[in-house]
Structure formats: C-alpha cells, structure tokens
Design a protein around this motif. Sequence first.
Motif, PDB file in Angstrom:
ATOM      1  N   MET A 124       0.849  -1.189   0.000  1.00 43.31           N
ATOM      2  CA  MET A 124       0.000   0.000   0.000  1.00 43.31           C
ATOM      3  C   MET A 124       0.885   1.239   0.000  1.00 43.31           C
ATOM      4  SD  MET A 124      -3.166   0.729   2.546  1.00 43.31           S
ATOM      5  CE  MET A 124      -2.151   0.814   4.014  1.00 43.31           C
ATOM      6  N   GLY A 125       0.923   1.957  -1.081  1.00 41.96           N
ATOM      7  CA  GLY A 125       1.801   3.114  -1.192  1.00 41.96           C
ATOM      8  C   GLY A 125       1.282   4.298  -0.426  1.00 41.96           C
ATOM      9  N   GLN A 126       2.148   5.271  -0.246  1.00 45.33           N
ATOM     10  CA  GLN A 126       1.828   6.429   0.572  1.00 45.33           C
ATOM     11  C   GLN A 126       0.588   7.166   0.076  1.00 45.33           C
ATOM     12  OE1 GLN A 126       4.712   7.958   2.676  1.00 45.33           O
ATOM     13  NE2 GLN A 126       3.318   9.379   3.640  1.00 45.33           N
ATOM     14  N   ASN A 127       0.395   7.245  -1.223  1.00 41.85           N
ATOM     15  CA  ASN A 127      -0.701   8.023  -1.759  1.00 41.85           C
ATOM     16  C   ASN A 127      -1.923   7.174  -2.075  1.00 41.85           C
ATOM     17  OD1 ASN A 127       0.867  10.415  -1.748  1.00 41.85           O
ATOM     18  ND2 ASN A 127       1.888   9.748  -3.625  1.00 41.85           N
ATOM     19  N   GLU A 128      -1.860   5.878  -1.808  1.00 42.49           N
ATOM     20  CA  GLU A 128      -2.953   5.000  -2.182  1.00 42.49           C
ATOM     21  C   GLU A 128      -3.881   4.688  -1.029  1.00 42.49           C
ATOM     22  OE1 GLU A 128      -1.072   1.542  -3.725  1.00 42.49           O
ATOM     23  OE2 GLU A 128       0.144   2.651  -5.154  1.00 42.49           O
ATOM     24  N   GLY A 129      -3.355   4.664   0.175  1.00 45.13           N
ATOM     25  CA  GLY A 129      -4.141   4.210   1.314  1.00 45.13           C
ATOM     26  C   GLY A 129      -4.990   5.310   1.927  1.00 45.13           C
ATOM     27  N   PRO A 130      -5.789   4.940   2.918  1.00 45.34           N
ATOM     28  CA  PRO A 130      -6.631   5.919   3.614  1.00 45.34           C
ATOM     29  C   PRO A 130      -5.808   6.850   4.501  1.00 45.34           C
ATOM     30  CG  PRO A 130      -6.787   3.767   4.658  1.00 45.34           C
ATOM     31  CD  PRO A 130      -5.956   3.578   3.427  1.00 45.34           C
ATOM     32  N   LEU A 131      -6.438   7.926   4.919  1.00 47.40           N
ATOM     33  CA  LEU A 131      -5.859   8.779   5.955  1.00 47.40           C
ATOM     34  C   LEU A 131      -5.617   7.944   7.198  1.00 47.40           C
ATOM     35  CD1 LEU A 131      -8.264  11.864   5.766  1.00 47.40           C
ATOM     36  CD2 LEU A 131      -5.912  11.774   4.932  1.00 47.40           C
ATOM     37  N   LEU A 132      -4.538   8.240   7.906  1.00 47.25           N
ATOM     38  CA  LEU A 132      -4.232   7.547   9.152  1.00 47.25           C
ATOM     39  C   LEU A 132      -4.184   8.558  10.289  1.00 47.25           C
ATOM     40  CD1 LEU A 132      -1.389   5.149   7.940  1.00 47.25           C
ATOM     41  CD2 LEU A 132      -3.831   4.628   8.208  1.00 47.25           C
ATOM     42  N   SER A 133      -4.872   8.247  11.371  1.00 46.79           N
ATOM     43  CA  SER A 133      -4.880   9.152  12.522  1.00 46.79           C
ATOM     44  C   SER A 133      -4.571   8.380  13.797  1.00 46.79           C
ATOM     45  CB  SER A 133      -6.235   9.856  12.651  1.00 46.79           C
ATOM     46  OG  SER A 133      -7.268   8.931  12.957  1.00 46.79           O
ATOM     47  N   MET A 134      -4.197   9.138  14.831  1.00 48.57           N
ATOM     48  CA  MET A 134      -3.915   8.563  16.144  1.00 48.57           C
ATOM     49  C   MET A 134      -5.135   8.741  17.035  1.00 48.57           C
ATOM     50  SD  MET A 134      -0.818   9.480  18.837  1.00 48.57           S
ATOM     51  CE  MET A 134       0.479   8.829  17.764  1.00 48.57           C
ATOM     52  N   ALA A 135      -5.575   7.644  17.624  1.00 46.36           N
ATOM     53  CA  ALA A 135      -6.769   7.656  18.465  1.00 46.36           C
ATOM     54  C   ALA A 135      -6.517   8.404  19.773  1.00 46.36           C
ATOM     55  CB  ALA A 135      -7.198   6.227  18.768  1.00 46.36           C
ATOM     56  N   PRO A 136      -7.589   8.929  20.346  1.00 50.88           N
ATOM     57  CA  PRO A 136      -7.483   9.533  21.679  1.00 50.88           C
ATOM     58  C   PRO A 136      -7.488   8.443  22.743  1.00 50.88           C
ATOM     59  CG  PRO A 136      -9.737   9.720  20.874  1.00 50.88           C
ATOM     60  CD  PRO A 136      -8.940   9.047  19.787  1.00 50.88           C
ATOM     61  N   MET A 137      -6.391   8.332  23.494  1.00 49.77           N
ATOM     62  CA  MET A 137      -6.295   7.321  24.543  1.00 49.77           C
ATOM     63  C   MET A 137      -5.818   7.996  25.829  1.00 49.77           C
ATOM     64  SD  MET A 137      -4.753   4.107  22.375  1.00 49.77           S
ATOM     65  CE  MET A 137      -5.054   2.923  23.698  1.00 49.77           C
ATOM     66  N   GLU A 138      -6.704   8.043  26.789  1.00 50.21           N
ATOM     67  CA  GLU A 138      -6.461   8.757  28.030  1.00 50.21           C
ATOM     68  C   GLU A 138      -5.174   8.292  28.703  1.00 50.21           C
ATOM     69  OE1 GLU A 138      -7.253  11.491  31.122  1.00 50.21           O
ATOM     70  OE2 GLU A 138      -8.045  11.283  29.097  1.00 50.21           O
ATOM     71  N   GLY A 139      -4.294   9.245  29.047  1.00 52.20           N
ATOM     72  CA  GLY A 139      -3.052   8.927  29.728  1.00 52.20           C
ATOM     73  C   GLY A 139      -1.966   8.375  28.827  1.00 52.20           C
ATOM     74  N   LEU A 140      -2.242   8.252  27.536  1.00 48.91           N
ATOM     75  CA  LEU A 140      -1.285   7.609  26.644  1.00 48.91           C
ATOM     76  C   LEU A 140      -0.912   8.465  25.441  1.00 48.91           C
ATOM     77  CD1 LEU A 140      -2.833   4.049  26.808  1.00 48.91           C
ATOM     78  CD2 LEU A 140      -0.482   4.614  27.457  1.00 48.91           C
ATOM     79  N   THR A 141      -1.882   9.045  24.746  1.00 48.34           N
ATOM     80  CA  THR A 141      -1.591   9.738  23.490  1.00 48.34           C
ATOM     81  C   THR A 141      -1.749  11.255  23.635  1.00 48.34           C
ATOM     82  OG1 THR A 141      -3.859   9.403  22.670  1.00 48.34           O
ATOM     83  CG2 THR A 141      -2.215   7.733  22.095  1.00 48.34           C
ATOM     84  N   GLY A 142      -1.266  11.777  24.747  1.00 47.87           N
ATOM     85  CA  GLY A 142      -1.290  13.212  24.975  1.00 47.87           C
ATOM     86  C   GLY A 142      -0.255  13.949  24.138  1.00 47.87           C
ATOM     87  N   HIS A 143      -0.118  15.249  24.391  1.00 50.61           N
ATOM     88  CA  HIS A 143       0.692  16.087  23.503  1.00 50.61           C
ATOM     89  C   HIS A 143       2.170  15.679  23.487  1.00 50.61           C
ATOM     90  CE1 HIS A 143       2.691  18.699  26.572  1.00 50.61           C
ATOM     91  NE2 HIS A 143       1.631  18.402  27.288  1.00 50.61           N
ATOM     92  N   ILE A 144       2.702  15.202  24.597  1.00 49.29           N
ATOM     93  CA  ILE A 144       4.101  14.765  24.610  1.00 49.29           C
ATOM     94  C   ILE A 144       4.270  13.533  23.725  1.00 49.29           C
ATOM     95  CG2 ILE A 144       5.885  13.692  26.048  1.00 49.29           C
ATOM     96  CD1 ILE A 144       5.101  15.621  28.281  1.00 49.29           C
ATOM     97  N   PHE A 145       3.388  12.571  23.885  1.00 53.92           N
ATOM     98  CA  PHE A 145       3.472  11.361  23.065  1.00 53.92           C
ATOM     99  C   PHE A 145       3.335  11.703  21.586  1.00 53.92           C
ATOM    100  CE2 PHE A 145       2.001   7.585  20.932  1.00 53.92           C
ATOM    101  CZ  PHE A 145       2.710   6.555  21.544  1.00 53.92           C
ATOM    102  N   ARG A 146       2.374  12.558  21.248  1.00 52.04           N
ATOM    103  CA  ARG A 146       2.168  12.919  19.843  1.00 52.04           C
ATOM    104  C   ARG A 146       3.425  13.535  19.248  1.00 52.04           C
ATOM    105  NH1 ARG A 146      -2.809  14.836  22.100  1.00 52.04           N
ATOM    106  NH2 ARG A 146      -2.224  17.033  21.948  1.00 52.04           N
ATOM    107  N   ARG A 147       4.012  14.464  19.982  1.00 48.26           N
ATOM    108  CA  ARG A 147       5.185  15.178  19.466  1.00 48.26           C
ATOM    109  C   ARG A 147       6.377  14.238  19.287  1.00 48.26           C
ATOM    110  NH1 ARG A 147       9.268  17.257  22.340  1.00 48.26           N
ATOM    111  NH2 ARG A 147       8.093  17.256  24.290  1.00 48.26           N
ATOM    112  N   ILE A 148       6.653  13.406  20.291  1.00 50.17           N
ATOM    113  CA  ILE A 148       7.805  12.505  20.210  1.00 50.17           C
ATOM    114  C   ILE A 148       7.572  11.446  19.132  1.00 50.17           C
ATOM    115  CG2 ILE A 148       9.226  10.848  21.468  1.00 50.17           C
ATOM    116  CD1 ILE A 148       9.597  13.715  22.422  1.00 50.17           C
ATOM    117  N   HIS A 149       6.354  10.951  19.045  1.00 51.06           N
ATOM    118  CA  HIS A 149       6.055   9.942  18.028  1.00 51.06           C
ATOM    119  C   HIS A 149       6.263  10.511  16.626  1.00 51.06           C
ATOM    120  CE1 HIS A 149       3.660   7.399  15.337  1.00 51.06           C
ATOM    121  NE2 HIS A 149       4.025   6.421  16.145  1.00 51.06           N
TER     122      HIS A 149
END
Length: 313
Positions: A1-26
């Motif tokens: 699946m090439g970069q321009n062929e697949g669907p949009l990918l997003s990060m789910a909201p997960m309490e205590g896990l995917t906050g702003h620090i995690f998003r930035r470092i990831h």
Amino acid sequence: MGQNEGPLLSMAPMEGLTGHIFRRIHAECFGALDRYYTPFLTPPRVGSSFGKRDCREVYPANNQGLNVVPQLLTKSADEFVWAAELLAKMGYREVNLNVGCPSGTVVGKGRGAGFLRDLDALDIFLSEVCSRSPLPVSVKTRIGVASDDEYEAILAMYCHHPLAELIVHPRVRKDFYRGKPRWEPYGETLRRAPFPVAYNGDIFTCEDMDALLAAYPSTRHVMLGRGLLYNPALARMLNGGPALTFDELKRFHDKLFDAYEAQMGGNAVFRMKEWWSYAQHAFDDPLTVHRAIRKVRTVTDYQAAVTKIFNQK
C-alpha cells in the motif's frame, strides 16, 4: 500500500497515553500522521477557561506542525459550544465529540458511550451543537451499549445531522475492548451516511489493514489506537515503509521518558509503565518485559530495568 494509495491515518485519543508529549515525540521519531485526536477534554463552564491539564493538551505550541482535533466529553450543548469557541480562537479547525468511552464512571454520568442510552437527548444535543458551534463537529461512537441491534436507530439518528465525520468503533459499550470489532455496522455506515466515515478498531498489522480494505475498499480514514502503542512504526508500515527496529524503539522510549520526566519528575515512571503494558508486545517475550517493569517505583530502578530489557531484546 503506497503512501498516496491508502486511507488517511490518525492517532486515536487514549487517556493517559496519546497526549501532547506522546504525539510530538512519536511524530519526531516516526513521522507525522495525517491527524491526531486529543484524549478527551472536559469543557469548562461557560465563561471560564480550560483546566491546567487540558490547556496543555490544546496549547498551540504543544501541537505545532501536527493536524490535531480536540475531543470533548460532555452532554452539555452550551459547554460544548463554549469550548468550541475557545478552540476556534486557538486556530483549531474541527472539534470531536466522544460517544465511545466505555468507562463506568463516564457512562454512569450519561457521557461517552452512556450518551447512547438516551438517543432523544443525543439527537437534541447534536442539533444544538451542529447549528451553534463555530467549528465543524465530528463524532467518535460505539455501535450501542449492550447489543449490536441498537445501531440501526443510532445510525439513523446520526444521519439526520451535518457531521464533519463519524468515526465508528464497532463494539458496544459492554465489550470494552474485548472480542473482535464487527465490521458489518461499519460497512452499513459507509453505505448510508451522508457524511465522511472513519474506521477504528483492532488494526495491529498490515494484514489487518489489507483485510479491512479488501472488505470495504471505499474506506477513506482509519484511526489507529492500541496498534500504534504495540508498534509505533505501524503507520509507516501501512504506508509501505520499513518495520520497527529495536534501536528505533529504544530511541523513541528514551525521548519519551526524558520528556515525561521533564514535565512530571519521578511520576514519569508510572506514565511509562502504562506505555510498557502495550509496548511489551514488540518483544519476543512480553511476559519477561512485564515482570521487569511491573515492580519498579523509582527512576533509578526503572532505568536499570529498561537497560536490561533492551540489552536482552
């Protein structure tokens, strides 16, 4: 699946896990996803501002360069609209309503998946916020509280509203995260909804994504949750990139721990332990990793345990 062929990918909201620090470092370590959703925010009372923790989540400087959608958890239309006004002034372009959280505390207050118990109230709420919010309103939903049969009425209700998007996690509240998500209600949503639709639930591998797209080739947006915590390179792999290496995982861990420690001191250990409950599955022997991490309390002991884990791989 090439970069321009697949669907949009997003990060789910997960309490205590995917906050702003995690998003930035990831994003720094693995590249930015198309979209990120904040763990749910509690709207402030009308006329007041977000609390300190929620302010950090939505402070523009903490999300610079990332396409972030704030998620709100509430059943008050007035507070939702007020929060949307504050977020619009910060430059956000969309706001998301949480109708999926299965937590007993949340559901007991009629919020999250508990809102699905009163479709008339949810219908009125959406009429209010869609007409009054300065930002487009999207919704992340489950398909019911106790039974899949509830979704026929739930979907019909959603279809009455001009949503920016409906993100479907095809489990009911009583499932929590057990069992397999049911794809049929998602497919029915794709067929019937007059607005964009996204899928969320148990995409852990490229094979999982391939199966979803084979079944529903019109899928345009997939939200990744636990799969990204098991394997932080998952989105890259879904776009045709290389698999995760242990050197990358260690670099990601080190940056994440350093950032948490800078914010919260020794409490960073407990935040990281929550991350390890997922990340342990990147190792051949997750149980050994779990045992090495579960008893540590101090930064010194934590760092010693982590060094041992990465040395053993």
